[in-house]
Design a protein around this motif. Structure first.
Motif, mmCIF file in Angstrom:
data_model
loop_
_atom_site.group_PDB
_atom_site.id
_atom_site.type_symbol
_atom_site.label_atom_id
_atom_site.label_comp_id
_atom_site.label_asym_id
_atom_site.label_seq_id
_atom_site.Cartn_x
_atom_site.Cartn_y
_atom_site.Cartn_z
ATOM 1 N N VAL A 217 0.735 -1.230 0.072
ATOM 2 C CA VAL A 217 -0.129 -0.018 -0.026
ATOM 3 C C VAL A 217 0.792 1.501 0.013
ATOM 4 O O VAL A 217 0.528 2.321 -0.758
ATOM 5 C CB VAL A 217 -1.049 -0.070 1.308
ATOM 6 N N TRP A 218 2.020 1.044 0.941
ATOM 7 C CA TRP A 218 2.798 2.368 0.789
ATOM 8 C C TRP A 218 3.754 2.473 -0.734
ATOM 9 O O TRP A 218 3.509 3.834 -1.009
ATOM 10 C CB TRP A 218 3.972 1.973 1.611
ATOM 11 N N ASP A 219 3.841 1.553 -1.186
ATOM 12 C CA ASP A 219 4.372 1.549 -2.622
ATOM 13 C C ASP A 219 3.375 2.172 -3.557
ATOM 14 O O ASP A 219 3.713 3.002 -4.419
ATOM 15 C CB ASP A 219 4.714 -0.035 -3.211
ATOM 16 N N ALA A 220 2.142 1.598 -3.538
ATOM 17 C CA ALA A 220 1.009 2.332 -4.271
ATOM 18 C C ALA A 220 0.834 3.564 -4.012
ATOM 19 O O ALA A 220 0.589 4.343 -5.094
ATOM 20 C CB ALA A 220 -0.126 1.473 -3.983
ATOM 21 N N VAL A 221 0.698 4.165 -2.945
ATOM 22 C CA VAL A 221 0.702 5.695 -2.432
ATOM 23 C C VAL A 221 1.949 6.390 -3.144
ATOM 24 O O VAL A 221 1.903 7.523 -3.878
ATOM 25 C CB VAL A 221 0.456 5.954 -1.159
ATOM 26 N N GLY A 222 3.060 5.760 -3.075
ATOM 27 C CA GLY A 222 4.145 6.547 -3.791
ATOM 28 C C GLY A 222 4.263 6.482 -5.153
ATOM 29 O O GLY A 222 4.658 7.424 -5.676
ATOM 30 N N ALA B 295 1.644 6.409 -6.953
ATOM 31 C CA ALA B 295 0.344 7.262 -7.334
ATOM 32 C C ALA B 295 0.440 8.946 -7.355
ATOM 33 O O ALA B 295 0.219 9.557 -8.084
ATOM 34 C CB ALA B 295 -0.763 7.033 -6.606
ATOM 35 N N THR B 296 1.596 9.261 -6.418
ATOM 36 C CA THR B 296 1.967 10.633 -5.883
ATOM 37 C C THR B 296 3.091 10.794 -7.149
ATOM 38 O O THR B 296 3.698 12.020 -7.055
ATOM 39 C CB THR B 296 2.259 10.856 -4.754
#
Length: 117
Positions: free
Chosen positions: A47-52, A54-55
């Protein structure tokens, strides 16, 4: 050479498994709790990677060591394996450190004259 990175992660995991097996630190002490902790840690970091991603903070660079298979944009196949390895390594290192501290306390309590020096 494609696949070297994944092979290194898997070989490192085998090494940590052998350490864990020898001293029964995590999986050999509590298999279910270890699997849960590694699963939760891996999911959290994905999830942390997905947020990173996406941003725009995380991007996948080109490397001949990767297999070239992406699970999502900028998320190579190797990433979940690395994150699971990282979670398991942290758990084994924590359990090993806890055991060492416990042994020091036990040794100090058993030998008060040594602790006084």
């Amino acid at each position: 050479m494609p696949g070297i990175y994944l092979a290194a992660i898997l070989a490192s995991t085998v090494g940590v498994l052998l350490i864990d097996r020898r001293w029964r630190l995590a999986a050999w002490a509590a298999r279910g709790r270890t699997l849960a902790a590694v699963g939760i840690g891996t999911a959290f970091f994905l999830v942390w990677d997905a947020v990173g991603i996406a941003t725009g903070v995380f991007v996948k660079g080109d490397s001949p060591l990767l297999l070239g298979i992406d699970l999502a944009p900028h998320l190579p196949l190797e990433e979940p394996f690395f994150l699971a390895f990282l979670s398991y390594l942290a758990l084994v290192a924590w359990a090993g450190a806890q055991r060492m501290l416990e042994r020091r306390r036990t040794d100090a309590a058993a030998s008060p004259s040594e602790a006084a020096r």
